[in-house]
Design an enzyme around this catalytic site. Structure first.
Site, PDB file in Angstrom:
ATOM      1  CE  LYS A 134      -4.302  -1.831   2.255  1.00 32.84           C
ATOM      2  NZ  LYS A 134      -5.128  -1.679   3.129  1.00 32.84           N
ATOM      3  NE  ARG A 135       7.347   0.372   1.563  1.00 31.66           N
ATOM      4  CZ  ARG A 135       7.421  -0.897   1.922  1.00 31.66           C
ATOM      5  NH1 ARG A 135       6.456  -1.611   2.280  1.00 31.66           N
ATOM      6  NH2 ARG A 135       8.418  -1.658   1.254  1.00 31.66           N
TER       7      ARG A 135
END
Length: 484
Positions: free
Chosen positions: A255-256
């Site tokens: 997700k980052r």
């Protein structure tokens, strides 16, 4: 299989929404099917009942549809090989397991999780690795029947034969595994639920899948699947394992890095055709330097041979570049249709934009297009053109709207009031003449006027903004600067 139209599948688990990696796998399968006149099947692997949900299924379907990836067989469409939800195929899996046991290719295992854990720990403590030691494979038949009659829980394991298992991967070439390194894996758990290995092979067999296109992380599963196909007497499909997607730090995408739900990209103002183009080039190349493809061009150019064996890097800046390129290619009316939901959500849409004010909206879009990277830029960057009141940036006001500048803007309004027609060329010429008459640099006029017109220190061209705002609003804002 080379002479047959391919049958491929995308088989997501509804334990999460459709993400970048899954979308890229679906796209590769879809492009291959469309390029070869084949069939693209959508299958939902929902045997993990605790983590699967209808909302997640809906999210997957919505994500695929937004990307323009349609399926020929699957949920909401049906087909000759249904059902297409694994939770509805449990009885079929048990039939396959029964056939494996009847042929001597599988056996019942009564080992409990605690037993297995203890034996694994002991084996590892003694040095070296440990794999299942087949203690249940040699149980006498009467003992097996006794344990079954007593209600003893048990799983079913596949009996891995001696030798080696190999397959020709379209991306990586020939891959070979020593069967001695593959333990007798579970195909049916003690609760009667099949494992991934069993269900995926049973489904691929029943649905006549010819090519399995999936991520590199499945390579270690493939020898087990090849063994199962062979044990069932079925033709092994062709495999193409595509590279994983990494973040810019070369670590697995998370997700980052931007590995969010596909539908989140819609909410962030990305065009589906831009995301499709970007995803297609993550691990695939047309063999030349082309980057921009419309859908027909992608289908025509795509081939499994063009998939690279190396990992692909997800670059958010590159995705934004693709989005900008696609925005530039849309007509003002096409963009108006794309941004209407955004303007409505912000309370900026007027029904007159569909008819009487359509030319004004087209002109606004043309002004904003060169800077726009996302659809949101058309709604977020120019609220000052839709509303009568402005939201001023305090830093911009402090820097540019000095007392002298406020007085000057009142005089500028007088100089612009008679400009006819009230358009950018004439407005700029009048403003330059005004600056010369005031004995100041042109920037000393433009910067405070921009803040008075927009509330900001950065915007599209000032005189284009004035033209779009119109004579009355422009003069009112310049003269009201003294009260800011």
């Amino acid at each position: 299989m080379t002479g047959r139209a391919p049958r491929v599948r995308f088989a997501p688990s509804p334990t999460g929404y459709l993400h970048v990696g899954g979308a890229r796998t679906a796209l590769f399968n879809w492009l291959f099917a469309r390029q070869r006149g084949g069939t693209f099947i959508l299958r939902i692997e929902d045997t993990d009942t605790e983590r699967s949900s209808d909302d997640m299924v809906r999210g997957i379907l919505d994500g695929l549809r937004w990307l323009g990836i349609d399926w020929d067989e699957g949920p909401e469409i049906g087909g000759p090989h249904g059902p297409y939800f694994q939770s509805q195929r449990l009885e079929r899996y048990r039939e396959v397991v029964a056939a494996l046991m009847a042929s001597g290719r599988a056996y019942r295992c009564f080992c409990t999780p605690d037993d297995l854990k203890a034996r694994r720990a002991a084996g590892e403590a003694a040095g070296g690795g440990w794999k299942y030691d087949r203690v249940c494979a040699s149980l006498p038949e009467d003992e097996v029947r006794r344990r079954i009659a007593s209600g003893m829980p048990h799983a079913v394991r596949f009996l891995v034969p001696e030798g080696t298992t190999s397959f020709d991967d379209i991306v990586h070439g020939r891959i070979e595994f020593a069967n001695a390194d593959i333990e007798d894996f579970v195909v049916l758990r003690s609760d009667g639920v099949p494992t991934y290995h069993l269900s995926v092979v049973a489904d691929d067999t029943d649905m006549a899948i010819t090519h399995v296109v999936r991520g590199d992380d499945h390579i270690s599963n493939t020898p087990k699947h090849v063994l199962l196909f062979e044990a069932l007497g079925r033709t092994v499909p062709s495999f193409a394992h595509v590279p994983l997607i990494l973040g810019t730090d070369k670590k697995r995408l998370s997700k980052r890095h931007g590995a969010t739900s596909v539908m989140e990209y819609e909410r962030q103002g990305f065009l589906p055709e831009a995301l499709v183009n970007f995803l297609a080039l993550l691990g695939w190349s047309p063999g030349d330097d082309r980057e921009i493809f419309d859908r027909a061009g992608l289908i025509h150019a795509f081939s499994l041979d063009g998939i690279s064996g190396g990992n692909a890097v997800f670059n958010p800046d590159k995705l934004e570049w693709f989005n900008q390129q696609y925005i530039q290619r849309l007509t003002p009316d096409e963009l108006a249709a794309r941004i209407e939901p955004l303007l409505r959500a912000r309370g900026l849409w007027r029904d007159s934009f569909a008819d009487g004010e359509r030319p004004w909206l087209r002109a606004l879009i043309e002004v904003l297009k060169p800077r726009a990277k996302r659809l949101h830029d058309f709604a977020d960057s120019t609220p000052y053109l839709f509303a009568d009141t402005l939201d001023f940036d305090e830093t911009a006001v402090a820097k540019h709207l000095t007392d002298d500048a406020r007085v000057m803007l009142g005089a500028l309004a007088d100089a612009l009031e008679s400009v006819e027609p009230f358009e950018r060329v004439g407005l700029e010429a009048a403003a330059r003449s005004f600056a010369d008459a005031q004995g100041v640099k042109f920037g000393a006029v433009v910067h405070p006027a921009r803040v008075a017109m927009t509330g900001r220190s950065v915007s599209p061209g000032l005189f284009e903004i004035m033209e779009l705002a119109g004579r009355a609003r422009t003069l009112q804002r310049l003269r009201s600067s003294a009260r800011i």
